[in-house]
Design a protein around this motif. Structure first.
Motif, PDB file in Angstrom:
ATOM      1  N   ASP A   1       3.712   0.497   3.741  1.00 33.68           N
ATOM      2  CA  ASP A   1       2.282   0.690   3.993  1.00 33.68           C
ATOM      3  C   ASP A   1       2.047   1.722   5.096  1.00 33.68           C
ATOM      4  OD1 ASP A   1       2.166  -1.359   2.168  1.00 33.68           O
ATOM      5  OD2 ASP A   1       1.052  -2.752   3.454  1.00 33.68           O
TER       6      ASP A   1
ATOM      7  N   ARG B   1      -4.992   1.401   8.867  1.00 34.49           N
ATOM      8  CA  ARG B   1      -5.473   2.785   8.969  1.00 34.49           C
ATOM      9  C   ARG B   1      -5.870   3.128  10.407  1.00 34.49           C
ATOM     10  NH1 ARG B   1     -10.839   5.429   6.154  1.00 34.49           N
ATOM     11  NH2 ARG B   1     -10.497   7.527   6.969  1.00 34.49           N
TER      12      ARG B   1
ATOM     13  N   ILE C   1      -6.378  -3.422   5.366  1.00 38.06           N
ATOM     14  CA  ILE C   1      -6.313  -1.985   5.073  1.00 38.06           C
ATOM     15  C   ILE C   1      -6.949  -1.188   6.216  1.00 38.06           C
ATOM     16  CG2 ILE C   1      -7.160  -0.177   3.505  1.00 38.06           C
ATOM     17  CD1 ILE C   1      -4.778  -1.906   2.442  1.00 38.06           C
TER      18      ILE C   1
ATOM     19  N   ALA D   1       0.818  -1.215   0.000  1.00 42.43           N
ATOM     20  CA  ALA D   1       0.000   0.000   0.000  1.00 42.43           C
ATOM     21  C   ALA D   1       0.853   1.268   0.000  1.00 42.43           C
ATOM     22  CB  ALA D   1      -0.944  -0.017   1.206  1.00 42.43           C
TER      23      ALA D   1
ATOM     24  N   CYS E   1       0.291   5.405   4.803  1.00 42.04           N
ATOM     25  CA  CYS E   1      -0.906   5.687   5.593  1.00 42.04           C
ATOM     26  C   CYS E   1      -0.678   6.899   6.502  1.00 42.04           C
ATOM     27  CB  CYS E   1      -1.291   4.459   6.407  1.00 42.04           C
ATOM     28  SG  CYS E   1      -2.936   4.549   7.123  1.00 42.04           S
TER      29      CYS E   1
ATOM     30  N   PHE F   1      -5.884   4.793   1.250  1.00 38.77           N
ATOM     31  CA  PHE F   1      -6.493   3.999   2.321  1.00 38.77           C
ATOM     32  C   PHE F   1      -7.967   4.341   2.520  1.00 38.77           C
ATOM     33  CE2 PHE F   1      -2.146   3.031   3.262  1.00 38.77           C
ATOM     34  CZ  PHE F   1      -2.172   1.831   3.945  1.00 38.77           C
TER      35      PHE F   1
END
Length: 319
Positions: free
Chosen positions: A288, A247, A243, A195, A292, A200
């Protein structure tokens, strides 16, 4: 004293076993134990390939599998997104057209060179025979926005942008007649979503849009082919759950005023028990969490990863 982790997947040298799975009358999945997948559609008069492997040399194994089931020409290559590991093998199929969303082409223009250098450094095993990649970048010959329909004889193939997630240019390939979907990296199974270039906030809705099509089979970006509505639902749920969990952890850390390093340590520790067995978990998490954190603070759009930024980030978080 802890030994620093080897950067990204440079220590990943183990060859994977390839599977070539028939999903329907027209669709096959080329998968390799968590390495990047390729989806194949055989129509009345032509073949479509979605995602190309990382080099033309590696694409030759996909071509060999295709030739076991059909001698029809490979007319179309679809790029589900812009990442080098998905696109640099395109020339190995000698297609008549290379198709992507306009958003994906825009990303190739903006950051294709940096991404290529970055990815080859991160995951050398996936770029076997990288010298077979033609000079320059892989460019689409045709782009679309929103939806494009191809007819392989009487077989309808839809290319759809169902929302941002893995990148802003994500495209899925949908066979309404067979109810088979090729998702690219919007969906993973038993593999950690990368990611680093993601949205997100948008990704969960995009997964709901995929679910609304009610696929009976799905080729994820990584992991085994998903056969039957139950497996497809499990793949969508697992990806969406990861995900959402990243987050939630990151946003909680940001709200508490923590810096990126502290947020990373907290998020890694929280998610490791649940997801640590997934392929490339250790590889993906620094990228990731960084993305984020960026999205939760001051960068609504992903920043460009360069080989230098990769190393700097890794030293900060894992050094």
């Amino acid at each position: 004293m802890n030994t620093p982790k080897k950067f990204a997947s440079q220590a990943d040298l183990e060859e994977k076993t390839v599977s070539f799975t028939k999903l329907s009358e027209h669709a096959w999945a080329y998968t390799a134990e968590g390495d990047p997948n390729t989806g194949i559609i055989v129509g009345d008069d032509a073949v479509l390939v979605a995602d190309t492997q990382a080099t033309p040399a590696m694409a030759q194994d996909v071509v060999r599998r295709i030739r076991e089931v059909t001698d029809k020409p490979i007319k179309y290559v679809v790029l589900t997104h812009y990442h080098a590991v998905r696109v640099l093998g395109a020339s190995g199929f000698n297609p008549q057209q290379i198709i992507s969303s306009q958003d994906t082409r825009d990303l190739i223009v903006e950051r294709g060179e940096q991404d290529k250098a970055s990815e080859i450094g991160r995951f050398p095993r996936l770029f076997q025979n990288v010298e077979t990649v033609p000079p320059g970048l892989t460019w689409p010959t045709m782009t679309f926005t929103g939806k494009m329909t191809l007819w392989l004889g009487k077989l309808e193939v839809q290319l759809l942008q169902l929302g941002r997630g893995h990148t802003k240019g994500d495209t899925v390939v949908w066979l309404p007649q067979d109810r088979v979907l090729l998702s690219g990296d919007l969906v993973e199974f038993d593999a950690t979503p990368y990611a680093g270039d993601a949205y997100f906030k948008d990704w969960p809705q995009t997964l709901e849009n995929i679910a609304a099509l009610k696929p009976a089979a799905l080729v994820p970006g990584r992991g085994p082919a998903l056969l039957g509505e139950e497996q497809v639902a499990a793949g969508l749920k697992a990806t969406g759950g990861f995900i959402a969990d990243v987050r939630a952890c990151v946003e909680a850390g940001v709200a508490a005023g923590k810096d990126l390093h502290a947020v990373y340590q907290d998020t890694f520790a929280t998610l490791k028990p649940k997801y640590g067995h997934w392929v490339i978990f250790d590889h993906c998490m620094p990228f990731d969490v960084t993305r984020c954190y960026d999205e939760a603070t001051r960068y609504p759009d992903p920043r460009i990863w360069t080989a230098e930024r990769d190393i700097e980030m890794w030293k900060t978080l894992e050094g």
